[in-house]
Design a protein around this motif. Structure first.
Motif, short mmCIF file in Angstrom:
data_model
loop_
_atom_site.label_atom_id
_atom_site.label_comp_id
_atom_site.label_asym_id
_atom_site.label_seq_id
_atom_site.Cartn_x
_atom_site.Cartn_y
_atom_site.Cartn_z
N THR A 1 44.88 35.56 31.13
CA THR A 1 43.43 35.65 30.94
C THR A 1 42.72 34.67 31.86
O THR A 1 43.11 33.51 31.96
CB THR A 1 43.06 35.35 29.48
OG1 THR A 1 43.72 36.30 28.62
CG2 THR A 1 41.55 35.47 29.28
N VAL A 2 41.68 35.16 32.52
CA VAL A 2 40.84 34.32 33.37
C VAL A 2 39.60 33.91 32.60
O VAL A 2 38.94 34.75 31.97
CB VAL A 2 40.43 35.08 34.65
CG1 VAL A 2 39.43 34.27 35.47
CG2 VAL A 2 41.65 35.40 35.48
N THR A 3 39.30 32.63 32.63
CA THR A 3 38.13 32.11 31.94
C THR A 3 37.20 31.44 32.95
O THR A 3 37.61 31.13 34.08
CB THR A 3 38.52 31.09 30.86
OG1 THR A 3 39.23 30.00 31.49
CG2 THR A 3 39.42 31.74 29.82
N PRO B 1 39.97 27.07 37.06
CA PRO B 1 40.69 28.23 37.60
C PRO B 1 42.01 28.45 36.87
O PRO B 1 42.62 27.50 36.35
CB PRO B 1 40.93 27.84 39.06
CG PRO B 1 40.92 26.34 39.06
CD PRO B 1 39.93 25.95 38.02
N ALA B 2 42.44 29.69 36.82
CA ALA B 2 43.75 30.01 36.26
C ALA B 2 44.81 29.66 37.29
O ALA B 2 44.80 30.18 38.41
CB ALA B 2 43.81 31.49 35.90
N PRO C 1 29.30 40.09 33.82
CA PRO C 1 30.37 39.27 33.25
C PRO C 1 30.45 37.90 33.92
O PRO C 1 30.07 37.73 35.06
CB PRO C 1 31.62 40.09 33.56
CG PRO C 1 31.27 40.88 34.78
CD PRO C 1 29.80 41.19 34.65
N ALA C 2 30.93 36.94 33.18
CA ALA C 2 31.17 35.61 33.74
C ALA C 2 32.32 35.71 34.74
O ALA C 2 33.24 36.51 34.58
CB ALA C 2 31.50 34.63 32.62
N ALA D 1 35.83 37.27 34.26
CA ALA D 1 36.60 36.63 33.18
C ALA D 1 37.17 37.70 32.26
O ALA D 1 36.55 38.72 32.00
CB ALA D 1 35.70 35.67 32.42
N GLY D 2 38.37 37.44 31.79
CA GLY D 2 39.05 38.38 30.92
C GLY D 2 40.49 38.57 31.34
O GLY D 2 41.01 37.87 32.21
N PRO D 3 41.17 39.54 30.73
CA PRO D 3 42.58 39.75 31.05
C PRO D 3 42.76 40.34 32.46
O PRO D 3 41.99 41.22 32.87
CB PRO D 3 43.03 40.74 29.97
CG PRO D 3 41.78 41.43 29.53
CD PRO D 3 40.67 40.44 29.67
#
Length: 645
Positions: free
Chosen positions: A115-117, A121-122, A48-49, A95-97
Motif C-alpha cells: 500500500t502506498v500512502t 515513500p514506500a 486521490p492523494a 495512494a492505495g494498493p
C-alpha cells in the motif's frame, strides 16, 4: 412594436435534444463551461492523494546491486530501470494498493503487493532469485537441505548484457567483463574481438584499435562512462592527424562492462560516425558492504613452457614466464551514502613471433633460358620476441550528498611498457638490378624446392642481410573525471568535467636497445626444403665470409656508412579537456511513457607529435670502424678521421 422572446430563454424552458445543441457552437461552448463549473468542486474532492515508491534490487548470487532491472507498476504503463546502485523510483503514484513486478534475465520474476500512502515513500528492498534455483527440501527433523548449485560468472555477465540492451534506445551490443574472465595483458581488444561486427587492427601480436561498420578506427569514439578518453600511439595509422584509439593505454581490470553503439544519437560526438564504444568502470555502489579481492596467475608461452631460464633476446638467459596479479577493495560507508573502490593490477607476458616469407617471380624469361613457372628470389626469416608489462590503477568514489544529489569521481592511470626485439635475416639469391627480370634467371635450382647460386659477377652475388631493431615503447595515460547527478521529481540533471592525457614515446639507447640495425655479407648459399608448402628451409653457405663472425657484416645504411646505432625519437602526446551538462524530463503521460533529453558538450583536444629519429643516429669511428659519421642535425654523412682508443 412587439419584441420576440430570446432564443436562450426558449431553450432553457424547453431543452433541445443533444444533437441540436452540438450544431450551435456558441451554445456548445456555454454548455461545456457550465458543466466544468458544475463538476469542478466534485472533481477536486475526488482527486486521490499522491505518494511515491523507491527501492533497490540486489542479487545475492553475485553479491551486487543490479543495474538495468526492469521494474513495472502492474495495471499501468509506468516502467523504470534500476541504476548502477540498484535503485529505482516512482513519483506521483495514487495512494492505495499497488502491485510491483521486477524482471531480470535468468531470474524469477519478483512480484510484490503493498500500500502506498501519502507523506513517507514506500520503500522496498528486493532480492532476486535465480530461475534455476529449486525449493529446498525439508526433512522430518525440520532441517532444511539445500540442493547443489553453482555460480557462473558467464551467466551473470550475459544477464547484464541482455538487460542493458533492452533498456537502451539505440542499436547496441552490451557485454559484461565477467563473461570472458582473464584477458591477455588486460588488453580490451582481446575482449572485444569475440563480439559480432567488431574488427581489430593488430600490430604484430597485439590488438591496437577497433573498427566498426568497416570504417577506419579513427572514426570510432571510445570513452569511459560516456566521457572521451585521450589516447596516444606513434605507431597508429592516419599520421599526425589521426584520432585512432589504441588499447595500449587501457586495462580491462578497471572495466565492469562495455557498450557498443552502432547508431549515432544526438549526444554522440560528430567525429564518431562508425559508432561508439563506452567502457563502464566498476563502482562501490554496485556492491553491498566491504569486498577485498586478490588474484594471481602466471603467464607461460607455449614455445618456452618451462620454469627455468633460457636464452633470451637480451643476450642472456632469462625467465619466459611472468607473474600477473590484481587487487581490489570496495566498501560503502555512512549507510550506503559513500562508496569507495580502488583497484590495482599488473599484467606480464612474453610472446614468441616467428615469420617466414618468400619473394616469388612468376614471369618466365625464355630468352635467357629460364622457363620455370615461378622462382623464389629471396627468403626472409623474422624472429620477434616481445615482452609486455601493463600496470593499471583505478579509484572511483560516489557520495550521496543529499537524497537528490550524487557526486562522483573517476581517476584512472595506466602504464604500458612493451619491448620488441625484431631480427630479420634475408637470404637474397639474386639482386633486383641483376637484369631486366629481377635476376631470376641467375637463381640456381628449380626455384621452389632448391634455391641458390654460385655466381660472382658484379650485382649478382647472393647475399645474407641482417636487419630489424629493438626498442621499448612506453605509454602513460591518466584520466581525472568529477561528475554530479541531481534528481528532482521527474527531472534528472547530470554533468561532468574531465581531463585526460596520454603520452607515448619510444626509448632505445636509453634502455640499452638499438632502434635499428643492418648489415650484409656477400656470399654464396644453397637452400632446400622437403615440399612446396614447407617453411623448414635448410640453408648451407658455399663460399664467402663466415656468417658466424660479426666482423663479416658491413652496414647497409647509406646514412651511416658503417657500424652504427640508431635511437628512436618518436613521441606522441594527446590531451583532452571535456565538459558536459545534460537534462532529462520524464513527461507525466502514463499511457504513453515519454522522455525528453537535452544537453550541451564542450570538448577540446590537442595533439603534439614529433620524431627526431633521423637526428639520432650514432656511428662508430674507432679502430676498424666507419669512415664517416652522421651529422646530428641533417642526418647526412660526414667525413671523419679514425682515432685510437
Amino acid at each position: 412594436m412587439v419584441r420576440r422572446p430570446a432564443t436562450t430563454s426558449h431553450c432553457f424552458t424547453h431543452p433541445m435534444p443533444t444533437s441540436t445543441i452540438l450544431r450551435r457552437p456558441a451554445t456548445f461552448a456555454f454548455f461545456i463551461l457550465s458543466l466544468t463549473l458544475t463538476l469542478t468542486p466534485a472533481a477536486r474532492a475526488q482527486t486521490p492523494a499522491m505518494g511515491s515508491i523507491q527501492g533497490r534490487v540486489y542479487n545475492p548470487v553475485s553479491k551486487e546491486y543490479v543495474r538495468n532491472a526492469e521494474v513495472r507498476l502492474e495495471g499501468t504503463n509506468q516502467v523504470d530501470f534500476t541504476e548502477s546502485d540498484g535503485s529505482f523510483r516512482f513519483t506521483n503514484i495514487p495512494a492505495g494498493p499497488v502491485a510491483l513486478t521486477v524482471q531480470f534475465a535468468g531470474y524469477t520474476t519478483y512480484k510484490d503487493a503493498f500500500t502506498v500512502t501519502t507523506g513517507q515513500p514506500a520503500v522496498r528492498e528486493i532480492n532476486l532469485a535465480s530461475s534455476d534455483a529449486k525449493a529446498p527440501a525439508t526433512s522430518k527433523d525440520g532441517i532444511v537441505r539445500l540442493t547443489a548449485f553453482s555460480v557462473s560468472s558467464e551467466r551473470e555477465g550475459n544477464a547484464k548484457a541482455i538487460m542493458a540492451q533492452r533498456r537502451n534506445m539505440d542499436i547496441t551490443t552490451s557485454v559484461s567483463s565477467d563473461i570472458f574472465g582473464d584477458v591477455t595483458d588486460g588488453n580490451v581488444g582481446e575482449f572485444l574481438k569475440y563480439l559480432p561486427g567488431v574488427d581489430l587492427d593488430y600490430v604484430e601480436s597485439e590488438a591496437r584499435g577497433p573498427r566498426l561498420g568497416g570504417m577506419d578506427s579513427q572514426y570510432v569514439g571510445v570513452s569511459f562512462d560516456g566521457v572521451r578518453t585521450a589516447s596516444a600511439d606513434a605507431n597508429r595509422g592516419g599520421g599526425e592527424a589521426s584520432r585512432a584509439t589504441s588499447f595500449e593505454g587501457f586495462s580491462i581490470t578497471s572495466i565492469e562492462s562495455i557498450e557498443i553503439s552502432r547508431t549515432t544519437s544526438a549526444e554522440s560526438d560528430a567525429d564518431s560516425p562508425a559508432g561508439t564504444i563506452n567502457m563502464k568502470t566498476r563502482r562501490a555502489f554496485e556492491r553491498k558492504g566491504r569486498r577485498v579481492g586478490v588474484s594471481t596467475s602466471i603467464n607461460f608461452n607455449d614455445e618456452e613452457f618451462t620454469l627455468r631460464k633460457t636464452e633470451g633476446p637480451r643476450d642472456s638467459k632469462q625467465y619466459k614466464w611472468a607473474p600477473n596479479y590484481s587487487f581490489e577493495y570496495s566498501e560503502a560507508f555512512m549507510n550506503q551514502r559513500l562508496g569507495i573502490l580502488f583497484s590495482a593490477s599488473r599484467a606480464n607476458s612474453y610472446t614468441e613471433q616467428y615469420q617466414v616469407s618468400m619473394d616469388y617471380n612468376r614471369v618466365a624469361n625464355p630468352a635467357l633460358g629460364d622457363t620455370r613457372p615461378h622462382v623464389i628470389r629471396q627468403i626472409d626469416f623474422k624472429d620477434g620476441p616481445k615482452i609486455i608489462l601493463k600496470d593499471a590503477l583505478l579509484l572511483t568514489a560516489d557520495f550521496k550528498a543529499t537524497p537528490r544529489l550524487v557526486l562522483s569521481l573517476n581517476a584512472i592511470y595506466t602504464y604500458t611498457d612493451g619491448e620488441f626485439w625484431n631480427r630479420n635475416f634475408t637470404f637474397i639469391a639474386a639482386n633486383n638490378n641483376a637484369n631486366t627480370n629481377n635476376g631470376r634467371s641467375r637463381v640456381g635450382g628449380d626455384g621452389v624446392l632448391t634455391v641458390g647460386s654460385n655466381r660472382t659477377t658484379t650485382n649478382t652475388v647472393p647475399t645474407l642481410n641482417n636487419g630489424g631493431g629493438s626498442s621499448s615503447k612506453l605509454t602513460y595515460t591518466r584520466t581525472f573525471a568529477p561528475k554530479f547527478e541531481y534528481k528532482i521529481n521527474a527531472f534528472v540533471f547530470d554533468g561532468a568535467f574531465t581531463f585526460s592525457k596520454s603520452v607515448n614515446n619510444y626509448e632505445a639507447l636509453e634502455r640499452g636497445f638499438s632502434e635499428s640495425e643492418g648489415g650484409g655479407v656477400a656470399s654464396n648459399w644453397v637452400a632446400t626444403r622437403p615440399h612446396a608448402e614447407s617453411w623448414e628451409w635448410k640453408i648451407q653457405q658455399t663460399s664467402g665470409a663466415d656468417w658466424f663472425d660479426l666482423k663479416s657484416f658491413t652496414s647497409t645504411d647509406t646514412r651511416a656508412g658503417g657500424t652504427r646505432a640508431a635511437n628512436s625519437g618518436r613521441t606522441w602526446e594527446t590531451e583532452i579537456w571535456n565538459g558536459q551538462l545534460n537534462g532529462r524530463w520524464v513527461l507525466p503521460f502514463r499511457r504513453f511513457p515519454t522522455v525528453l533529453k537535452t544537453g550541451g558538450k564542450w570538448n577540446e583536444e590537442s595533439r603534439k607529435n614529433y620524431d627526431v629519429g633521423t637526428q639520432s643516429i650514432w656511428s662508430y669511428v674507432g679502430p676498424g670502424g666507419n669512415t664517416t659519421i652522421v651529422n646530428p642535425t641533417t642526418g647526412a654523412n660526414q667525413n671523419a678521421t679514425f682515432g685510437n682508443w
